[in-house]
Design an enzyme around this catalytic site. Structure first.
Site, short mmCIF file in Angstrom:
data_model
loop_
_atom_site.label_atom_id
_atom_site.label_comp_id
_atom_site.label_asym_id
_atom_site.label_seq_id
_atom_site.Cartn_x
_atom_site.Cartn_y
_atom_site.Cartn_z
N ASP A 163 11.32 39.05 20.75
CA ASP A 163 12.01 39.47 19.36
C ASP A 163 13.49 39.42 19.05
O ASP A 163 14.25 40.26 19.59
CB ASP A 163 11.51 40.78 18.57
CG ASP A 163 11.63 41.10 17.12
OD1 ASP A 163 12.70 40.38 16.56
OD2 ASP A 163 10.92 41.87 16.51
N GLY B 180 6.51 24.87 19.85
CA GLY B 180 7.39 24.08 20.58
C GLY B 180 7.65 22.85 20.20
O GLY B 180 8.35 22.12 21.05
N ASP C 107 14.08 27.72 13.33
CA ASP C 107 13.01 27.60 12.24
C ASP C 107 12.54 28.90 12.28
O ASP C 107 11.16 29.01 11.57
CB ASP C 107 11.93 26.46 12.96
CG ASP C 107 11.09 26.03 11.92
OD1 ASP C 107 11.47 25.95 10.62
OD2 ASP C 107 10.03 25.05 12.28
N ASP D 33 10.95 32.57 21.35
CA ASP D 33 9.91 32.98 20.28
C ASP D 33 9.35 34.35 20.57
O ASP D 33 9.06 34.62 21.73
CB ASP D 33 9.20 31.89 19.79
CG ASP D 33 8.23 32.00 18.53
OD1 ASP D 33 8.60 31.22 17.77
OD2 ASP D 33 7.80 33.05 18.44
N TRP E 224 10.04 21.49 17.99
CA TRP E 224 11.10 21.03 17.88
C TRP E 224 11.96 20.79 19.41
O TRP E 224 12.59 20.27 19.52
CB TRP E 224 12.09 22.16 17.28
CG TRP E 224 11.93 22.01 15.56
CD1 TRP E 224 10.80 21.66 14.94
CD2 TRP E 224 12.84 22.60 14.62
NE1 TRP E 224 11.24 21.56 13.31
CE2 TRP E 224 12.12 22.32 13.37
CE3 TRP E 224 13.99 23.49 14.72
CZ2 TRP E 224 12.61 22.90 12.16
CZ3 TRP E 224 14.59 23.78 13.58
CH2 TRP E 224 13.95 23.53 12.34
N LYS F 209 16.66 27.38 9.04
CA LYS F 209 15.65 27.53 7.80
C LYS F 209 15.78 28.67 6.91
O LYS F 209 15.82 29.82 7.39
CB LYS F 209 14.06 27.54 8.26
CG LYS F 209 13.06 28.07 7.28
CD LYS F 209 11.73 27.45 7.42
CE LYS F 209 10.99 28.11 8.45
NZ LYS F 209 9.69 27.42 8.81
C1 LIG Z 1 7.55 27.84 11.70
S1 LIG Z 1 7.43 28.59 13.04
C2 LIG Z 1 8.50 27.70 14.27
C3 LIG Z 1 7.87 26.33 14.51
C4 LIG Z 1 8.52 25.33 15.82
N1 LIG Z 1 9.86 25.14 15.04
C5 LIG Z 1 7.73 24.16 16.29
O1 LIG Z 1 8.30 23.41 15.87
O2 LIG Z 1 6.84 24.57 16.87
C6 LIG Z 1 8.54 29.89 13.08
C7 LIG Z 1 8.50 30.72 14.31
O3 LIG Z 1 9.25 31.95 14.18
C8 LIG Z 1 8.84 32.99 15.11
N2 LIG Z 1 9.44 34.02 14.78
C9 LIG Z 1 9.53 34.98 13.73
N3 LIG Z 1 10.01 35.93 13.69
C10 LIG Z 1 10.65 36.20 14.94
C11 LIG Z 1 11.79 36.92 15.69
N4 LIG Z 1 12.15 38.03 15.01
N5 LIG Z 1 12.02 36.68 16.96
C12 LIG Z 1 11.53 35.47 17.50
N6 LIG Z 1 10.49 34.66 16.97
C13 LIG Z 1 10.16 34.95 15.64
C14 LIG Z 1 7.41 32.93 14.77
O4 LIG Z 1 6.88 33.60 15.91
C15 LIG Z 1 6.99 31.41 14.71
O5 LIG Z 1 6.72 30.87 16.00
#
Ligand SMILES: C[S@@+](CC[C@H](N)C(=O)[O-])C[C@H]1O[C@@H](n2cnc3c(N)ncnc32)[C@H](O)[C@@H]1O
Length: 204
Positions: A94, A58, A119, A78, A60, A159
């Site tokens: 998802d 969280g 992200d 997320d 961002w 990203k």
């Molecule tokens: C690098 S982290 C994000 C960090 C976030 N920007 C922060 O500042 O805390 C990437 C996130 O993408 C989520 N993610 C990956 N595939 C996903 C999907 N299909 N649906 C939702 N979230 C997904 C992961 O669970 C993870 O928490």
């Protein structure tokens, strides 16, 4: 503890962004990537409406919340649970699931947004071609989602991981956005193929 866990722990302990994030009560070091891009490109303004995809834990959303202020609105999604961050609307699910995608659209209640920030990073399998394909599929989904929710002139920060499909993706989105630039913030680790595409001036 496995060798790879030990290496990860060592990297975390040495990482200045991890320490900074802890000192400033940000939930993740990822905030410094967004902050650098914001400082360079001026992403946020008070009162904006934002969707944050792949938002957990969280940081961002924490940063965006402060930048858009009380009159702004943020929806964070997320697949993992995320601690509440009022007044941010937190959705868990998802994004590739049609039901969650629809819930995310519905939670906007027809309001168009100024900026979609993503992200999102797929769970890595270690098989490069599979990981790259999954990452590009998520990026395409974010682009498609943005096309439904962005108001004219809106922006999208995504990203990506350098590899097959990234150049074609950049060309594809250039047809719908006035300006498309690439950003590799300092907090994005040098050895990582990760980078960000910032697209602005959405042309509906
Ligand atoms: C690098 S982290 C994000 C960090 C976030 N920007 C922060 O500042 O805390 C990437 C996130 O993408 C989520 N993610 C990956 N595939 C996903 C999907 N299909 N649906 C939702 N979230 C997904 C992961 O669970 C993870 O928490």
């Amino acid at each position: 503890m496995s060798q790879s866990s030990r290496n990860w722990l060592k990297q975390q302990q040495r990482d200045p962004f991890v320490r900074l994030a802890r000192n400033h009560e940000y939930r993740s070091r990822a905030v410094y990537k967004l902050m650098e891009i914001d400082r360079k490109d001026g992403l946020f303004r008070p009162g904006q409406s934002i969707v944050d995809l792949g938002a957990a834990p969280g940081s961002w959303s924490q940063y965006a919340r402060a930048r858009v202020g009380n009159t702004g609105r943020i929806i964070a999604l997320d697949i993992l649970p995320m601690e509440p961050l009022p007044p941010v609307t937190v959705l868990q699910g998802d994004i590739t699931d049609a039901g969650i995608y629809r819930i995310c659209l519905e939670s906007l209640a027809g309001q168009m947004v100024d900026l979609v920030i993503s992200d999102l990073a797929p769970n890595l399998t270690g098989i490069r071609s599979t990981d790259q394909a999954r990452s590009m599929a998520l990026a395409e989904l974010v682009y498609e989602f943005s096309g439904r929710v962005l108001q004219p002139g809106g922006g999208m920060l995504i990203k990506l991981f350098q590899g097959e499909g990234t150049d074609a993706f950049r060309k594809e989105i250039s047809q719908r956005f006035e300006r498309v630039v690439v950003r590799k913030p300092a907090a994005s680790r040098d050895h990582s193929r990760e980078f960000y595409i910032l697209a602005r001036g959405y042309d509906v």
